[in-house]
Motif scaffolding. Structure first.
Motif, PDB file in Angstrom:
ATOM      1  N   PHE A  15      42.806  27.402  35.608  1.00  0.00           N
ATOM      2  CA  PHE A  15      43.294  28.404  34.540  1.00  0.00           C
ATOM      3  C   PHE A  15      42.275  29.324  34.053  1.00  0.00           C
ATOM      4  O   PHE A  15      42.681  30.233  33.614  1.00  0.00           O
ATOM      5  N   GLY A  16      40.947  28.927  33.993  1.00  0.00           N
ATOM      6  CA  GLY A  16      39.976  29.595  33.479  1.00  0.00           C
ATOM      7  C   GLY A  16      39.854  31.147  34.318  1.00  0.00           C
ATOM      8  O   GLY A  16      39.722  32.028  33.800  1.00  0.00           O
TER       9      GLY A  16
ATOM     10  N   GLN B 256      42.487  32.120  36.123  1.00  0.00           N
ATOM     11  CA  GLN B 256      43.696  32.700  35.797  1.00  0.00           C
ATOM     12  C   GLN B 256      43.414  33.674  34.699  1.00  0.00           C
ATOM     13  O   GLN B 256      43.855  34.856  34.634  1.00  0.00           O
ATOM     14  N   TYR B 257      42.830  33.130  33.633  1.00  0.00           N
ATOM     15  CA  TYR B 257      42.571  33.754  32.452  1.00  0.00           C
ATOM     16  C   TYR B 257      41.783  35.362  32.561  1.00  0.00           C
ATOM     17  O   TYR B 257      42.000  36.165  32.165  1.00  0.00           O
TER      18      TYR B 257
ATOM     19  N   GLN C 288      43.585  37.709  34.503  1.00  0.00           N
ATOM     20  CA  GLN C 288      44.343  38.558  33.643  1.00  0.00           C
ATOM     21  C   GLN C 288      43.854  39.489  32.562  1.00  0.00           C
ATOM     22  O   GLN C 288      44.320  40.618  32.475  1.00  0.00           O
TER      23      GLN C 288
END
Lengths: 109, 229
Positions: free
Chosen positions: B216-217, B219-220, B223
């Protein structure tokens, strides 16, 4: 263990458990603005973490270490719970039917 | 307040069944190992963590080892750090009730409180509080029954433990249907299952959570960098 040692053990377990529950909230108190990455995580984590909890609930089946008499009832009751839930979307109905079916299959096995 | 109780109570019914049963099993197990009934009851009142309390029976039967006790407690309960990230915002406005709802953030309470969408006309703060308090009451009540009259239960409850599996399963389905976060589901499932096979059923949660944080990190960051262009 003596009574005193038992009391100390209980205190350690209580404080240890509280540490894990409070730590995140202490690092990010409501008075401080949380970093954007935490906001980002808090949107995706419920889905991912509940998925992890489901894996935890099914860990014995998934690692093939479940007692043999629980495998068939678990598989059938799980499929039934999912189907009934997708069909009716009634939380208590799906859970009750799934659980009663599991108990029935487990007890007659 | 009354309104929010009516909203909260039905959501806790599956947990009522699960906690009475598990609390009862815990009380029976602890007293069968020779502990006085007050010990499991006290543990349920002050610790309120199912997995940890079952583990504590083994710890208390072994020779006194405070360091191992601390390490095992932190390892078994490390998942709560994650629950905290999710509940930071929802719990931020709770005022005096905040201490209690954080203290009582078990797997089951987390799963309910993190996945429900409370309608606007219902008081959010009290709903969280009622759900937490009801679940806590069920757990303590189950333990008291198990530790005192546990061996005299007249009907066959074998298999009722499935109720918590069914609860988690159904709440996951609801969460997927409402959030439509299929990639988060896939990441959560694959991190957990791969970690389960590598580290085994006792130790898989910490590596699984680290894997999720990393993915998720990334992915962040991805983005963010896309947003800057």
């Amino acid at each position: 263990m003596t009574l005193q040692e038992q009391i100390i053990t209980i205190i350690i377990i209580t404080l240890g458990t509280m540490t894990t529950r409070f730590l995140t909230f202490m690092i990010f108190p409501p008075t401080r603005k949380t970093p954007i990455i935490i906001d980002f995580l808090s949107k995706l984590l419920p889905t991912a973490v509940v998925a992890m909890i489901v894996v935890y609930a099914y860990k014995e089946i998934l690692t093939f270490t479940a007692p043999p008499q629980t495998i068939f009832p678990t598989v059938i009751a799980t499929i039934a719970t999912i189907i009934i839930h997708l069909w009716k979307r009634q939380l208590l109905l799906s859970i009750s039917v799934g659980t009663l079916l599991y108990m029935f299959l487990y007890q007659i096995a | 307040m009354k309104h929010s109780f009516h909203y909260a109570f039905p959501k806790t019914i599956p947990i009522f069944a699960g906690y009475i049963f598990l609390g009862c099993s815990y009380g029976i197990l602890a007293t069968s190992q020779g502990f006085a009934p007050i010990l499991p009851i006290l543990m349920s009142v002050v610790v309120y963590s199912g997995a940890m309390q079952f583990m504590a029976i083994n710890l208390m039967l072994a020779p006194f080892d405070p360091i191992a006790t601390i390490l095992i407690t932190l390892m078994i309960n490390a998942r709560h750090l994650f629950y905290g990230i999710v509940m930071l915002k929802p719990y931020s406005t709770l005022g005096a009730k905040r201490f209690f709802v954080i203290w009582g953030l078990t797997d089951e309470t987390f799963t309910i409180n993190a996945t429900m969408t409370i309608p606007d006309e219902i008081n959010r703060e009290w709903t969280y509080f009622h759900i937490t308090a009801l679940n806590y009451a069920y757990w303590v009540l189950g333990t008291i029954i198990g530790a005192t009259i546990g061996n005299q239960i007249p009907f066959n409850t074998d298999g009722i433990e499935f109720v918590l599996n069914a609860l988690f399963l159904v709440l996951l389905i609801e969460q997927i249907l409402s959030s439509k976060q299929y990639s988060a589901l896939l990441i959560g499932l694959s991190s957990s299952i791969i970690s389960l096979f590598i580290f085994g059923s006792q130790n898989f949660m910490i590596p699984a959570m680290l894997a999720m944080l990393i993915i998720f990190g990334l992915q962040y960051l991805f983005q963010q960098s896309k947003g800057e262009k």
